[in-house]
Design an enzyme around this catalytic site. Structure first.
Site, mmCIF file in Angstrom:
data_model
loop_
_atom_site.group_PDB
_atom_site.id
_atom_site.type_symbol
_atom_site.label_atom_id
_atom_site.label_comp_id
_atom_site.label_asym_id
_atom_site.label_seq_id
_atom_site.Cartn_x
_atom_site.Cartn_y
_atom_site.Cartn_z
ATOM 1 N N TRP A 1 0.870 -1.172 0.000
ATOM 2 C CA TRP A 1 0.000 0.000 0.000
ATOM 3 C C TRP A 1 0.915 1.232 0.000
ATOM 4 O O TRP A 1 1.794 1.340 0.869
ATOM 5 C CB TRP A 1 -0.858 -0.049 1.267
ATOM 6 C CG TRP A 1 -1.865 1.030 1.426
ATOM 7 C CD1 TRP A 1 -2.782 1.456 0.511
ATOM 8 C CD2 TRP A 1 -2.102 1.794 2.619
ATOM 9 N NE1 TRP A 1 -3.570 2.438 1.044
ATOM 10 C CE2 TRP A 1 -3.173 2.674 2.339
ATOM 11 C CE3 TRP A 1 -1.522 1.832 3.886
ATOM 12 C CZ2 TRP A 1 -3.662 3.571 3.279
ATOM 13 C CZ3 TRP A 1 -2.005 2.712 4.814
ATOM 14 C CH2 TRP A 1 -3.075 3.579 4.514
ATOM 15 N N ASP B 1 -0.461 -5.440 9.477
ATOM 16 C CA ASP B 1 -1.531 -4.551 9.028
ATOM 17 C C ASP B 1 -2.727 -5.432 8.664
ATOM 18 O O ASP B 1 -2.640 -6.280 7.778
ATOM 19 C CB ASP B 1 -1.047 -3.745 7.806
ATOM 20 C CG ASP B 1 -2.036 -2.654 7.408
ATOM 21 O OD1 ASP B 1 -3.163 -2.652 7.938
ATOM 22 O OD2 ASP B 1 -1.684 -1.806 6.560
ATOM 23 N N LYS C 1 -13.491 -1.544 6.145
ATOM 24 C CA LYS C 1 -14.035 -2.416 5.094
ATOM 25 C C LYS C 1 -15.021 -3.437 5.659
ATOM 26 O O LYS C 1 -16.092 -3.618 5.106
ATOM 27 C CB LYS C 1 -12.922 -3.153 4.363
ATOM 28 C CG LYS C 1 -11.595 -2.441 4.311
ATOM 29 C CD LYS C 1 -11.480 -1.394 3.236
ATOM 30 C CE LYS C 1 -10.227 -0.571 3.464
ATOM 31 N NZ LYS C 1 -9.837 0.268 2.387
HETATM 32 C C1 LMR Z 1 -6.883 1.523 -0.519
HETATM 33 O O1 LMR Z 1 -5.776 0.966 -0.523
HETATM 34 O O2 LMR Z 1 -7.452 1.871 -1.557
HETATM 35 C C2 LMR Z 1 -7.576 1.756 0.779
HETATM 36 O O3 LMR Z 1 -6.842 1.231 1.828
HETATM 37 C C3 LMR Z 1 -7.977 3.165 0.972
HETATM 38 C C4 LMR Z 1 -6.821 4.069 1.225
HETATM 39 O O4 LMR Z 1 -6.852 4.769 2.233
HETATM 40 O O5 LMR Z 1 -5.887 4.103 0.423
#
Ligand code: LMR
Length: 392
Positions: A126, A207, A242
């Site tokens: 992420w 996470d 989520k």
């Molecule tokens: C995502 O990866 O799209 C979600 O976790 C929302 C975000 O805050 O980025």
């Protein structure tokens, strides 16, 4: 002073939502941000959440501050979801503003006491992980995770990377529904990861943002529970955006697990100091919803059913996407999508294709090629696959 600042780059995920919101095309499709949409294309408030909110509205007596870590009842239900039982381990939990808030608190806490540690994030991960730990002053490095050729976990590479980490380093692991690849380690692989993490004396930071969206509420906690049973200390950052659909209520948690109650009491007192200096104490409403649902047998059963519906719909969309693309004559085989878990998959679409999809078809996908399968519906599938087949 401000006139010297340059424009900051748009966020790779939330910046895309801004662009999507500004797009006037009625046929636009957002497969960017990780937000669940139902079959009608909306992000619904769950029935169990609605009912819990009504109970809170009828019974709430005060808007006084919560304690720094939030309500103790909240901590208990978080640990029950994590470990299967609230008192499984010496551990303490603080309610944070969302999963991002939990990660930020974790970063600040860890940087204060372990300033020389390197934080290891999966390649890819992420995008915000890098920013959060980088902003806290950490050296952030990447461990091998994804095999782009095979569209699978490069497990050998992952273990080799872990072998290169130094004692006291921090390894950030995704508990389930890996963001962005959708590829999770197997049970056997989790056991091996746990063993190396222990041997190398690393601190696992897990996470956990998608519990219930992959294989099931308990199944998705399997890796985390394998780790928890074997390592002395760990940090877990949870999000209920989520699985409770509480995105805008910002409901997350940081949990510290330690070797004894004494150790945890001391560590947690320091965590509270960190929190006090960032936001003092958490917002109440979202956490109260989670507690109300989890502590009411009927509401909890209804919520579990609703989570299963989300999970099943995502799985269904994965299959439908693969089948429709095939029907549209796409040469490439996308069947790998059906073996992945959670909202996300790496589509393999390159930045040029992603750009064309956005500019020509108003289809929004993260630049890395990550697609949010939960943004697909039966209604938008045909147009989506026609456009994707065209750019392939
Ligand atoms: C995502 O990866 O799209 C979600 O976790 C929302 C975000 O805050 O980025």
């Amino acid at each position: 002073m401000f006139e010297k600042l340059e424009m900051a780059p748009a966020d790779p995920i939330l910046g895309l939502t801004e662009a999507f919101n500004n797009d006037c095309n009625p046929a636009k499709i957002n497969l960017g941000v990780g937000v669940y949409k139902d079959e009608t294309g909306i992000t619904p408030v769950m029935n169990s959440v609605h009912k819990a909110e009504q109970i809170i509205l009828d019974t709430e007596k005060s808007k006084g501050y919560l304690p720094i870590p939030g309500s103790p009842d909240y901590g208990k239900v978080v640990r029950e979801l994590l470990f299967g039982a609230a008192d499984a381990y010496p551990a303490a939990t603080a309610h944070t503003p969302g999963g991002t808030g939990a990660l930020r608190v974790a970063a600040q806490f860890l940087k204060k006491f372990y300033p020389d540690a390197t934080v290891w994030i999966s390649d890819p991960t992420w995008p915000n992980h890098n920013g959060i730990f980088g902003d806290a002053g950490f050296t952030v490095d990447k461990y091998t995770y994804y095999n782009a050729q095979e569209r699978s976990l490069n497990f050998e590479g992952m273990l080799a990377s872990i072998q290169n980490m130094a004692a006291g380093d921090i390894i950030l692991l995704h508990a389930c529904c890996h963001n962005p690849s959708g590829i999770d380690p197997t049970t056997e692989q989790w056991k091996q990861i746990t063993q190396v993490v222990n041997e190398k004396k690393l601190l696992p930071l897990v996470d956990f943002a998608y519990q219930g969206l992959g294989r099931g509420l308990d199944e998705d906690a399997e890796g985390l529970r394998i780790l928890a049973a074997a390592v002395d200390e760990m940090v877990i950052c949870s999000s209920f955006s989520k699985n409770f659909g509480l995105y805008r209520e910002r409901v997350g948690a940081i949990t510290l697990k330690g070797g004894s109650k004494e150790i945890i009491d001391k560590a947690f007192s320091n965590l509270k100091t960190i929190i006090r200096r960032i936001y003092s104490n958490p917002p109440s409403h979202g956490g109260a919803i989670v507690v109300t649902i989890m502590n009411d047998a009927a509401l909890r059963a209804e919520w579990e059913k609703e989570v299963a519906q989300i999970r099943d719909r995502i799985a269904e969309m994965r299959t439908l996407f693969v089948d429709t693309l095939k029907a549209k004559g796409a040469q490439q085989d996308f069947s790998f999508l059906t073996t992945q878990y959670g909202m996300f998959s790496f589509s393999g679409l390159n930045p040029e294709q992603v750009k064309t999809l956005k500019e020509k078809h108003s289809i929004y996908i993260v630049g890395s090629g990550r697609i949010n399968v939960a943004g697909m519906t039966r209604a938008n599938m045909d147009a989506l696959c026609t456009a994707v087949a065209e750019v392939l």
